[in-house]
Design an enzyme around this catalytic site. Structure first.
Site, PDB file in Angstrom:
ATOM      1  N   CYS A  34      13.259  11.209   6.939  1.00  0.00           N
ATOM      2  CA  CYS A  34      13.376  10.596   8.373  1.00  0.00           C
ATOM      3  C   CYS A  34      15.204  10.517   9.703  1.00  0.00           C
ATOM      4  CB  CYS A  34      13.337   9.016   8.073  1.00  0.00           C
ATOM      5  SG  CYS A  34      13.781   7.705   7.260  1.00  0.00           S
TER       6      CYS A  34
ATOM      7  N   GLU B 294       9.214   1.559  10.824  1.00  0.00           N
ATOM      8  CA  GLU B 294      10.273   1.928  10.445  1.00  0.00           C
ATOM      9  C   GLU B 294       9.806   3.339  10.625  1.00  0.00           C
ATOM     10  OE1 GLU B 294      13.678   1.419  10.108  1.00  0.00           O
ATOM     11  OE2 GLU B 294      13.835  -0.816   9.603  1.00  0.00           O
TER      12      GLU B 294
ATOM     13  N   GLY C 251       2.501   3.935  13.343  1.00  0.00           N
ATOM     14  CA  GLY C 251       3.403   3.377  13.640  1.00  0.00           C
ATOM     15  C   GLY C 251       2.797   2.214  14.887  1.00  0.00           C
TER      16      GLY C 251
ATOM     17  N   LYS D   5       0.797  -1.294  -0.175  1.00  0.00           N
ATOM     18  CA  LYS D   5       0.228  -0.560  -0.592  1.00  0.00           C
ATOM     19  C   LYS D   5       0.591   1.148   0.012  1.00  0.00           C
ATOM     20  CE  LYS D   5      -2.821   3.245   2.487  1.00  0.00           C
ATOM     21  NZ  LYS D   5      -1.906   4.312   1.498  1.00  0.00           N
TER      22      LYS D   5
ATOM     23  N   GLY E 288       6.832   5.067   8.020  1.00  0.00           N
ATOM     24  CA  GLY E 288       6.245   6.553   8.212  1.00  0.00           C
ATOM     25  C   GLY E 288       5.785   6.405   9.608  1.00  0.00           C
ATOM     26  N   SER E 289       5.026   7.644  10.239  1.00  0.00           N
ATOM     27  CA  SER E 289       5.400   7.878  11.368  1.00  0.00           C
ATOM     28  C   SER E 289       5.263   6.947  12.251  1.00  0.00           C
ATOM     29  CB  SER E 289       3.902   9.402  11.243  1.00  0.00           C
ATOM     30  OG  SER E 289       2.857   8.691  11.631  1.00  0.00           O
ATOM     31  N   THR E 290       5.003   7.890  13.263  1.00  0.00           N
ATOM     32  CA  THR E 290       5.392   7.463  14.889  1.00  0.00           C
ATOM     33  C   THR E 290       3.884   7.044  14.925  1.00  0.00           C
ATOM     34  OG1 THR E 290       7.566   7.818  15.473  1.00  0.00           O
ATOM     35  CG2 THR E 290       6.192   7.420  17.218  1.00  0.00           C
TER      36      THR E 290
ATOM     37  N   GLU F 210       8.954  15.908  14.824  1.00  0.00           N
ATOM     38  CA  GLU F 210       9.723  16.009  13.729  1.00  0.00           C
ATOM     39  C   GLU F 210       8.557  17.277  12.832  1.00  0.00           C
ATOM     40  OE1 GLU F 210       8.323  12.462  11.784  1.00  0.00           O
ATOM     41  OE2 GLU F 210      10.733  12.203  10.754  1.00  0.00           O
TER      42      GLU F 210
HETATM   43  P1  NAD Z   1       1.854   8.748   7.722  1.00  0.00           P
HETATM   44  O1  NAD Z   1       2.648   8.276   8.966  1.00  0.00           O
HETATM   45  O2  NAD Z   1       1.156   9.874   7.103  1.00  0.00           O
HETATM   46  O3  NAD Z   1       1.975   7.393   6.440  1.00  0.00           O
HETATM   47  C1  NAD Z   1       2.615   5.783   5.904  1.00  0.00           C
HETATM   48  C2  NAD Z   1       1.601   5.352   5.591  1.00  0.00           C
HETATM   49  O4  NAD Z   1       0.715   5.050   6.466  1.00  0.00           O
HETATM   50  C3  NAD Z   1       0.963   6.181   4.444  1.00  0.00           C
HETATM   51  O5  NAD Z   1       0.820   4.654   3.694  1.00  0.00           O
HETATM   52  C4  NAD Z   1      -0.792   5.853   4.728  1.00  0.00           C
HETATM   53  O6  NAD Z   1      -1.374   5.749   3.746  1.00  0.00           O
HETATM   54  C5  NAD Z   1      -0.179   5.302   5.908  1.00  0.00           C
HETATM   55  N1  NAD Z   1      -1.579   5.768   6.681  1.00  0.00           N
HETATM   56  C6  NAD Z   1      -1.906   6.996   7.382  1.00  0.00           C
HETATM   57  N2  NAD Z   1      -2.913   6.801   8.585  1.00  0.00           N
HETATM   58  C7  NAD Z   1      -3.730   5.698   8.430  1.00  0.00           C
HETATM   59  C8  NAD Z   1      -4.096   4.974  10.044  1.00  0.00           C
HETATM   60  N3  NAD Z   1      -4.664   5.903   9.975  1.00  0.00           N
HETATM   61  N4  NAD Z   1      -3.886   3.443   9.346  1.00  0.00           N
HETATM   62  C9  NAD Z   1      -3.124   2.791   8.509  1.00  0.00           C
HETATM   63  N5  NAD Z   1      -2.288   3.355   8.129  1.00  0.00           N
HETATM   64  C10 NAD Z   1      -2.128   4.732   8.171  1.00  0.00           C
HETATM   65  O7  NAD Z   1       3.913   8.969   7.272  1.00  0.00           O
HETATM   66  P2  NAD Z   1       4.622  10.219   5.569  1.00  0.00           P
HETATM   67  O8  NAD Z   1       3.945  11.180   6.066  1.00  0.00           O
HETATM   68  O9  NAD Z   1       3.456   9.775   4.519  1.00  0.00           O
HETATM   69  O10 NAD Z   1       6.021   9.749   5.634  1.00  0.00           O
HETATM   70  C11 NAD Z   1       6.145  10.840   6.948  1.00  0.00           C
HETATM   71  C12 NAD Z   1       7.198   9.768   7.919  1.00  0.00           C
HETATM   72  O11 NAD Z   1       7.678   8.969   7.518  1.00  0.00           O
HETATM   73  C13 NAD Z   1       7.719  10.997   8.624  1.00  0.00           C
HETATM   74  O12 NAD Z   1       7.511  10.578  10.315  1.00  0.00           O
HETATM   75  C14 NAD Z   1       9.455  10.109   8.578  1.00  0.00           C
HETATM   76  O13 NAD Z   1      10.800   9.859   9.399  1.00  0.00           O
HETATM   77  C15 NAD Z   1       8.930   8.445   8.602  1.00  0.00           C
HETATM   78  N6  NAD Z   1       9.780   7.933   7.642  1.00  0.00           N
HETATM   79  C16 NAD Z   1      10.745   6.462   8.322  1.00  0.00           C
HETATM   80  C17 NAD Z   1      11.504   5.858   7.735  1.00  0.00           C
HETATM   81  C18 NAD Z   1      12.442   5.035   8.021  1.00  0.00           C
HETATM   82  O14 NAD Z   1      13.028   4.241   7.854  1.00  0.00           O
HETATM   83  N7  NAD Z   1      12.605   5.050   9.866  1.00  0.00           N
HETATM   84  C19 NAD Z   1      11.714   6.334   6.368  1.00  0.00           C
HETATM   85  C20 NAD Z   1      10.832   7.144   5.833  1.00  0.00           C
HETATM   86  C21 NAD Z   1       9.903   7.798   6.214  1.00  0.00           C
END
Ligand code: NAD
Length: 496
Positions: free
Chosen positions: A299, A264, A246, A188, A241-243, A398
């Site tokens: 990140c 991650e 996660g 996804k 994605g975001s904490t 962040e």
């Molecule tokens: P996000 O958490 O908003 O979204 C990431 C994914 O999760 C997307 O596909 C989104 O559709 C999905 N998502 C959003 N809300 C959801 C929910 N309620 N239930 C299930 N899935 C959901 O993050 P973003 O804004 O796309 O990316 C930025 C974040 O990603 C930052 O916090 C960044 O630090 C992190 N990131 C981490 C790494 C790593 O390797 N540690 C790498 C890249 C980005």
């Protein structure tokens, strides 16, 4: 290619926004779509399938069916390797198309998309393809009358949910090891950046991944991501994605089938420049280039620059000069070094930190402004806050944009204390020529990555991931393969 060439190619692109389930491009069951808007200039790229829980059911059923049938899971590692390496070749062959989609979709400079994102994605498929037929299982040293085999088996149905900052590469870091290990996958992509994931799925089919082994479902996080997280027939869910999100995935797993979870997550990486480093200017230049690369949407962005007071003024002077290399410009111009942020909502959020920093008492040294507003795109100038205290919001939250906070300190131990005063623990760095200090600081910092006298070295061979609320588990390297496998112990009685 020139700027004009890229623009011409962009104008003639035909983009298919349908999902990919069971080897076929499909609309959502509801037939609803959402607009994929480019942050470069607000143009409509295509309408993307707005999938939901029932589409997810179909994708998971297709992954389950192919997994049980053994059309991929049952193939010899050497055969899976050949297919994954073909996929890597196809990614290279489609470099310009994939790079263009990535740049149009999320705004990064085209020169980065071609030289970094596409190259690293193909390398990732090559690497896990090459690795998979060189890994042996174990025979445990048990008593002579027994044989105990310790074998790795694929998890089964693996879901990957990824962000928009490196859309194709973050997908590859999960899909490549999961497929190499023999799993069937449902990917996804983030709703802001679905396009390269869909092409990746098509190229995988062309390379010989059997239909249904690699599915791509598009749509919103709280619908599609949640449905995957709660699905009773998904064996493992791997998220970048975001904490905050996660944490939802841990809840989804607990509420459903206790699927394996890998996370991650976010970061607020400390980067410590000490007076014991011989070349303050070099440290400051590298720090600025690492902080403003990819519009700061990283990140591992070294967003907290912790500086010993003796070198503070020189560091800030060089930082501001180096930041001038990053001029927000047309992302389709190969000379552009800083592109657009991912969308207007994110841009507003990032710019909001300028007021936050002022309210908390930080000094704005550079930037803080919206740029190129006339294009209809999402551009923010490189921004530096000085005299930041670590408890301020710009140092704790962040930002995920081109904003850097300079935090002066008086000693090495204060620098370590400030570095660790964060809920995150992803990347970190220290600049010093003193060997003992380098070891003292790198041991003292609670983070998954420590750079000494460098920043953002990168290689497939090393694990990538964080301590604390930056995540659970690691991407990249041979260690990542373990996430996509179950360990099985088989006892065989030999004696009578
Ligand atoms: P996000 O958490 O908003 O979204 C990431 C994914 O999760 C997307 O596909 C989104 O559709 C999905 N998502 C959003 N809300 C959801 C929910 N309620 N239930 C299930 N899935 C959901 O993050 P973003 O804004 O796309 O990316 C930025 C974040 O990603 C930052 O916090 C960044 O630090 C992190 N990131 C981490 C790494 C790593 O390797 N540690 C790498 C890249 C980005």
């Amino acid at each position: 290619m020139t700027r004009e060439d890229w623009h011409n190619r962009a104008a003639s692109l035909q983009i298919d926004g349908r999902g990919l389930i069971d080897g076929k491009r499909v609309a959502s069951l509801s037939e609803e779509t959402f607009a994929s808007i480019s942050p470069i200039d607000g143009r409509l790229l295509t309408d993307v399938a707005l999938m939901g829980a029932q589409d997810v059911d179909l994708a998971v059923a297709s992954a389950r069916r192919t997994f049980e049938a053994g059309v991929w899971s049952g193939r010899a590692p050497a055969e899976r390797k050949a297919v994954l390496r073909r996929l890597a070749d196809l990614i290279r062959a489609h470099r310009d198309e994939l790079a263009l989609l990535e740049t149009l979709d999320m705004g990064k400079p085209i020169s980065d998309s071609t030289s970094i994102d596409v190259r690293a994605t193909s390398n990732c498929f090559d690497w896990y393809g090459e690795a998979i037929d060189k890994i042996y299982d174990e025979v445990a040293p048990t008593a002579a009358n027994t044989l105990a085999l310790v074998t790795k088996e694929p998890l089964g149905v693996v879901a990957a949910v990824v962000p928009w900052n490196f859309p194709m590469l973050m997908a590859a870091w999960k899909v490549a090891p999961a497929l190499a290990m023999g799993n069937s996958v449902v990917l996804k992509p983030a709703e802001q950046s679905s396009l390269t994931a869909l092409r990746l799925g098509e190229l995988a089919l062309e390379a010989g991944v059997p239909p249904g082994v690699f599915n791509v479902v598009t749509g919103l996080g709280p619908e599609v991501g949640r449905a995957l997280g709660l699905h009773m027939d998904v064996d493992g869910l791997f998220f970048t994605g975001s904490t905050q999100v996660g944490k939802y995935f841990m809840e989804y797993a607990a509420q459903s089938n206790l699927k394996k979870i890998g996370l991650e997550l976010g970061g607020k990486s400390p980067n410590i420049i000490l007076k014991s480093y011989r070349d303050t200017a070099h440290a400051a230049q590298t720090s600025a280039r690492s902080a403003f690369f990819n519009q700061g949407e990283m990140c591992t962005c070294p967003s907290r620059l912790i500086v010993e007071r003796a070198v503070h003024d020189e560091v800030v002077e060089v930082l501001t000069k180096t930041a001038a290399e990053f001029v927000p410009g047309d992302p389709l111009d190969p000379a552009t070094t800083m592109g657009a942020l991912v969308d207007h909502r994110h841009t507003e959020r990032v710019l909001g930190f300028v007021d936050t920093a002022r309210e908390d008492g930080a000094d704005l040294r550079l930037g803080g402004t919206r740029e190129r507003a006339e294009t209809g795109g999402c551009y923010v100038a490189p921004t530096i806050f000085d005299n930041v205290r670590n408890e301020m919001r710009v140092a704790q939250q962040e930002i995920f944009g081109p904003m850097l906070s300079v935090i002066p300190v008086d000693s090495v131990d204060e620098a370590i204390k400030v570095a660790n005063d964060s809920c995150y623990g992803l990347a970190s760095a220290v600049w010093t020529d003193d060997l003992s200090t380098a070891h003292h600081v790198s041991r003292g910092i609670r983070a998954g990555l420590v750079y000494v006298n460098c920043y953002d070295c990168d290689d497939m061979t090393v694990p990538f991931g964080g301590f604390k609320q930056s995540g659970i588990g690691r991407d990249k390297s041979l260690h990542a393969l373990d996430k996509y496998a179950e360990l099985k112990t088989t006892w065989i009685a030999l004696g009578r």
